[in-house]
Design an enzyme around this catalytic site. Structure first.
Site, mmCIF file in Angstrom:
data_model
loop_
_atom_site.group_PDB
_atom_site.id
_atom_site.type_symbol
_atom_site.label_atom_id
_atom_site.label_comp_id
_atom_site.label_asym_id
_atom_site.label_seq_id
_atom_site.Cartn_x
_atom_site.Cartn_y
_atom_site.Cartn_z
ATOM 1 N N ASP A 13 -1.623 20.312 27.494
ATOM 2 C CA ASP A 13 -2.615 21.056 26.281
ATOM 3 C C ASP A 13 -2.547 21.653 24.941
ATOM 4 O O ASP A 13 -1.982 21.267 24.227
ATOM 5 C CB ASP A 13 -2.739 22.678 27.219
ATOM 6 C CG ASP A 13 -3.698 22.792 26.902
ATOM 7 O OD1 ASP A 13 -5.620 22.811 26.354
ATOM 8 O OD2 ASP A 13 -3.846 24.279 26.708
ATOM 9 N N ASN A 61 -12.201 20.920 34.680
ATOM 10 C CA ASN A 61 -12.540 19.548 33.294
ATOM 11 C C ASN A 61 -13.767 19.161 33.575
ATOM 12 O O ASN A 61 -14.437 18.907 32.383
ATOM 13 C CB ASN A 61 -11.172 18.476 32.945
ATOM 14 C CG ASN A 61 -10.056 19.811 32.165
ATOM 15 O OD1 ASN A 61 -8.942 19.234 32.380
ATOM 16 N ND2 ASN A 61 -10.379 20.593 31.531
HETATM 17 C C1 IPE Z 1 -5.771 22.324 30.922
HETATM 18 O O1 IPE Z 1 -6.254 22.795 30.060
HETATM 19 C C2 IPE Z 1 -6.215 21.185 31.861
HETATM 20 C C3 IPE Z 1 -5.383 19.680 31.389
HETATM 21 C C4 IPE Z 1 -4.130 19.877 30.554
HETATM 22 C C5 IPE Z 1 -4.826 18.300 31.734
HETATM 23 P P1 IPE Z 1 -7.002 23.322 30.010
HETATM 24 O O2 IPE Z 1 -7.581 23.306 27.898
HETATM 25 O O3 IPE Z 1 -8.168 22.691 30.514
HETATM 26 O O4 IPE Z 1 -7.091 24.946 30.163
HETATM 27 P P2 IPE Z 1 -7.629 25.980 29.567
HETATM 28 O O5 IPE Z 1 -9.704 25.731 30.125
HETATM 29 O O6 IPE Z 1 -7.558 26.214 28.117
HETATM 30 O O7 IPE Z 1 -7.120 26.961 31.053
HETATM 31 C C1 IPE Z 2 -5.253 18.936 26.374
HETATM 32 O O1 IPE Z 2 -6.136 19.103 25.383
HETATM 33 C C2 IPE Z 2 -6.223 17.473 27.494
HETATM 34 C C3 IPE Z 2 -7.280 18.322 28.857
HETATM 35 C C4 IPE Z 2 -7.415 19.349 28.461
HETATM 36 C C5 IPE Z 2 -7.814 17.050 28.515
HETATM 37 P P1 IPE Z 2 -7.865 19.741 25.356
HETATM 38 O O2 IPE Z 2 -9.009 18.719 25.464
HETATM 39 O O3 IPE Z 2 -7.747 21.034 26.433
HETATM 40 O O4 IPE Z 2 -7.335 20.437 23.898
HETATM 41 P P2 IPE Z 2 -7.390 21.759 23.228
HETATM 42 O O5 IPE Z 2 -7.913 23.235 24.115
HETATM 43 O O6 IPE Z 2 -9.039 21.903 23.319
HETATM 44 O O7 IPE Z 2 -6.973 22.148 21.936
HETATM 45 MG MG MG Z 3 -6.997 22.702 26.459
#
Ligand code: IPE
Ligand code: IPE
Ligand code: MG
Length: 241
Positions: A13, A61
């Protein structure tokens, strides 16, 4: 040298925040995230980890903007295709968990081709969690068992833990021992809920594109210092019983 995890799961993340802090778009963050993923599978394999599961795209997602979903899908397919030779050379076997059916056909084909091409690997199993959600996975398993019961092939009292496990898309991999999450949030976001019942959790503030070998070692050292009791007392673990 204390205990080592047999199976590490990583919630990658923070790509978006990493990019935002540098005046870049989220796509750039995800592209750098792929580089971090490459670094970590190599490091994990070199450290003798048997199973590494990377949370690449959650069932939730799909709610992201269409452009970002497309970008994440494309990157996942490219990651599998472009890493294939390296995985074969290192003895890494690719596997996927989640609901592959909803993925774009080109992405699914690229991933399936790499799963086939790396199937002889014995050094490490690398599992990509794509369109994965633990609740969704459990639902699928419950439906499959209910269908068998309805067809008269199974009695409700015959349903036990091993049977339920086999119906999960994680059925072929052991429980996760260590879950690492970057990006500062302290939650599981629907990752491996059933399989993490006894997992150690390690959260770090670094954003995913910043993750490196040294951070993996810090997580491994923290894991080695923890005493996993699985419900028993510390005395039982020391003296048996
Ligand atoms: C968790 O990250 C999912 C992945 C890393 C694929 P998210 O960014 O989607 O999670 P939330 O929304 O902060 O819980
Ligand atoms: C993780 O990074 C990737 C996925 C969830 C696919 P994020 O896209 O959630 O990054 P933040 O949380 O917005 O910084
Ligand atoms: Mg995230």
């Amino acid at each position: 040298m204390g205990n080592r995890p047999r199976h590490i799961g990583i919630i990658m993340d923070g790509n978006g925040r990493w990019a935002h802090a540098r005046g870049l778009d989220r796509a750039a963050g995800h592209a750098h995230g792929v580089q971090a993923a490459t670094g970590v599978y190599r490091a994990a394999c070199e450290r003798g980890i048997e199973h590494l599961t990377l949370f690449a795209f959650s069932h939730s997602n799909w709610k992201r903007p269409k452009d970002e979903v497309e970008m994440l899908m494309r990157l996942s397919g490219e990651f599998a295709a472009q890493s294939q030779a390296d995985w074969k050379a290192r003895g890494i076997r690719l596997q996927v968990i989640g609901e592959l059916d909803e993925l774009p056909t080109t992405v699914r084909r690229a991933i399936e081709a790499t799963v086939d091409a790396t199937s002889a690997g014995t050094a490490m199993v690398l599992t990509l969690a794509l369109d994965y959600g633990a609740r969704n996975d459990l639902l699928g398993a419950v439906r499959a068992l209910a269908a068998r019961a309805q067809a008269g092939l199974l009695l409700p009292e015959e349903i036990d833990e091993p049977l339920l496990r086999r119906e999960l898309t994680t059925g072929a991999i052991p429980d996760v021992d260590l879950i690492i999450r970057t990006g500062g949030e302290k939650r599981l976001s629907d990752f491996l809920m059933f399989e993490s019942a006894n997992a150690e959790l390690f959260f770090l503030e670094a954003m995913w594109p910043e993750f490196n070998e040294a951070m993996l070692d810090v997580a491994l050292e923290a894991f080695a210092r923890r005493q996993r009791r699985f419900g028993r007392t510390a005395e039982q673990l020391a003296y048996g019983g």
